[in-house]
Design a protein around this motif. Structure first.
Motif, short mmCIF file in Angstrom:
data_model
loop_
_atom_site.label_atom_id
_atom_site.label_comp_id
_atom_site.label_asym_id
_atom_site.label_seq_id
_atom_site.Cartn_x
_atom_site.Cartn_y
_atom_site.Cartn_z
N VAL A 107 0.85 -1.19 0.00
CA VAL A 107 0.00 0.00 0.00
C VAL A 107 0.89 1.25 0.00
O VAL A 107 1.90 1.30 0.72
CB VAL A 107 -0.93 0.03 1.23
CG1 VAL A 107 -1.73 1.32 1.27
CG2 VAL A 107 -1.86 -1.19 1.20
N TYR A 108 0.50 2.23 -0.80
CA TYR A 108 1.26 3.47 -0.93
C TYR A 108 0.38 4.68 -0.58
O TYR A 108 -0.82 4.68 -0.86
CB TYR A 108 1.76 3.67 -2.35
CG TYR A 108 2.93 2.81 -2.74
CD1 TYR A 108 4.24 3.24 -2.60
CD2 TYR A 108 2.71 1.54 -3.28
CE1 TYR A 108 5.31 2.45 -2.96
CE2 TYR A 108 3.78 0.73 -3.66
CZ TYR A 108 5.07 1.19 -3.49
OH TYR A 108 6.13 0.41 -3.86
N LEU A 109 1.02 5.69 -0.03
CA LEU A 109 0.43 7.01 0.08
C LEU A 109 1.00 7.84 -1.06
O LEU A 109 2.23 7.92 -1.23
CB LEU A 109 0.76 7.66 1.42
CG LEU A 109 0.21 9.07 1.65
CD1 LEU A 109 -1.31 9.04 1.70
CD2 LEU A 109 0.77 9.67 2.93
N VAL A 110 0.12 8.43 -1.87
CA VAL A 110 0.55 9.16 -3.07
C VAL A 110 0.05 10.59 -3.01
O VAL A 110 -1.09 10.85 -2.60
CB VAL A 110 0.00 8.47 -4.34
CG1 VAL A 110 0.55 9.12 -5.61
CG2 VAL A 110 0.33 6.97 -4.34
N VAL A 111 0.90 11.54 -3.41
CA VAL A 111 0.51 12.95 -3.47
C VAL A 111 0.83 13.48 -4.86
O VAL A 111 1.58 12.86 -5.62
CB VAL A 111 1.25 13.79 -2.40
CG1 VAL A 111 0.83 13.37 -0.99
CG2 VAL A 111 2.76 13.70 -2.57
N GLN A 112 0.25 14.62 -5.18
CA GLN A 112 0.51 15.23 -6.49
C GLN A 112 1.66 16.22 -6.38
O GLN A 112 1.73 17.03 -5.46
CB GLN A 112 -0.73 15.96 -7.02
CG GLN A 112 -0.51 16.57 -8.40
CD GLN A 112 -1.76 17.24 -8.96
OE1 GLN A 112 -2.85 17.06 -8.44
NE2 GLN A 112 -1.59 18.01 -10.03
N ARG A 113 2.58 16.13 -7.33
CA ARG A 113 3.66 17.10 -7.46
C ARG A 113 3.67 17.59 -8.90
O ARG A 113 4.01 16.85 -9.81
CB ARG A 113 5.01 16.48 -7.09
CG ARG A 113 6.15 17.48 -7.17
CD ARG A 113 7.47 16.86 -6.79
NE ARG A 113 8.55 17.84 -6.91
CZ ARG A 113 9.83 17.56 -6.75
NH1 ARG A 113 10.20 16.33 -6.45
NH2 ARG A 113 10.74 18.49 -6.89
#
Length: 252
Positions: A107-113
């Protein structure tokens, strides 16, 4: 001067130093001045001066025998301090851990860059066959399920147009079912399922992504186990962030 563009304040030497650190971070192993000089189109002399400064402060380490460079512990310490201050990460970790225990998948935590999805944090499983780690990797928003979450649910992204009908159809489907899914988007033989994470004010703050080899993610398992568990974890994290319900944007 409030009307002045931010770019006009840039200092070239600082920009070059930041490009150098980013280049070192992208390398899987140590690298030489010659390699960095070619990659960054900078002279060895200027790179050597920057390296010496970074080395003195612990941001870069140089091998005694090879003379090649890699990031130092000071860079790691700064990154850990940043992560420890992130409310999103602190709130997400317990639900991520529970999801890994429940599904035994990564499982990953993903953010926008900018216009990319940055895979920020990973909690791994104990399966013998896994997808290669993606921590710190970035993918264009249009190319993976995690990125399409930001195109679907983030009002600040540029409006979608009919120039990409297939992408529009995917995002419309994602909006209806509450999650996005792709096969091979982040690598051959992989499946990625992603759900949005919101904070108060219906503001998208990131997404939760479950990634597994495709042979373990048949349609039946996705529909009955993985997608429901992932959506429940996403709703739990969103509630922790002060938001209990969300309304995705309409598709033009």
């Amino acid at each position: 001067m409030p009307g002045r563009e931010k770019d006009s304040y840039n200092i070239r030497s600082v920009e070059n130093a930041l490009h150098l650190l980013e280049a070192l971070a992208d390398e899987e192993s140590s690298c030489s001045l010659a390699q960095l000089s070619q990659r960054l189109d900078m002279t060895k002399a200027s790179l050597f001066r920057m390296m010496a400064t970074f080395e003195n402060h612990g941001y870069v380490e140089r091998g005694n025998l090879s003379g090649e460079y890699q990031l130092g512990l000071a860079a790691f310490e700064v990154s850990q301090k940043l992560l420890s201050k992130m409310t999103l990460l602190r709130k997400a970790r317990p639900a991520m851990a529970q999801l890994v225990r429940q599904c035994n998948e990564t499982v990953y935590l993903v953010v926008q860059r900018d216009r990319e999805a940055l895979f920020l944090e990973m909690l791994d499983n104990d399966q013998k066959v896994k997808v290669i780690p993606l921590t710190s990797q970035r993918f264009p928003l249009e190319e993976c399920a995690a990125g399409k979450i930001f195109l679907t649910f983030d009002e600040t992204n540029q409006p979608l147009t009919t120039d990409h009908p297939e992408l529009l159809n995917e995002i419309s489907h994602c909006r209806k079912q509450g999650y996005c899914i792709d096969n091979n988007g982040i690598g051959e033989g992989s499946t990625c399922i992603a759900v949005p994470l919101f904070k108060s004010g219906k503001i998208l703050t990131g997404c939760l992504a479950l990634i597994a080899p495709s042979f373990r993610t048949d349609e039946n398992r996705i529909n009955k186990e993985l997608a429901p568990a992932l959506k429940a974890a996403g709703e739990m994290i969103s509630a922790q962030l002060g938001h209990n319900a969300y309304t995705p944007r309409s598709i033009p």
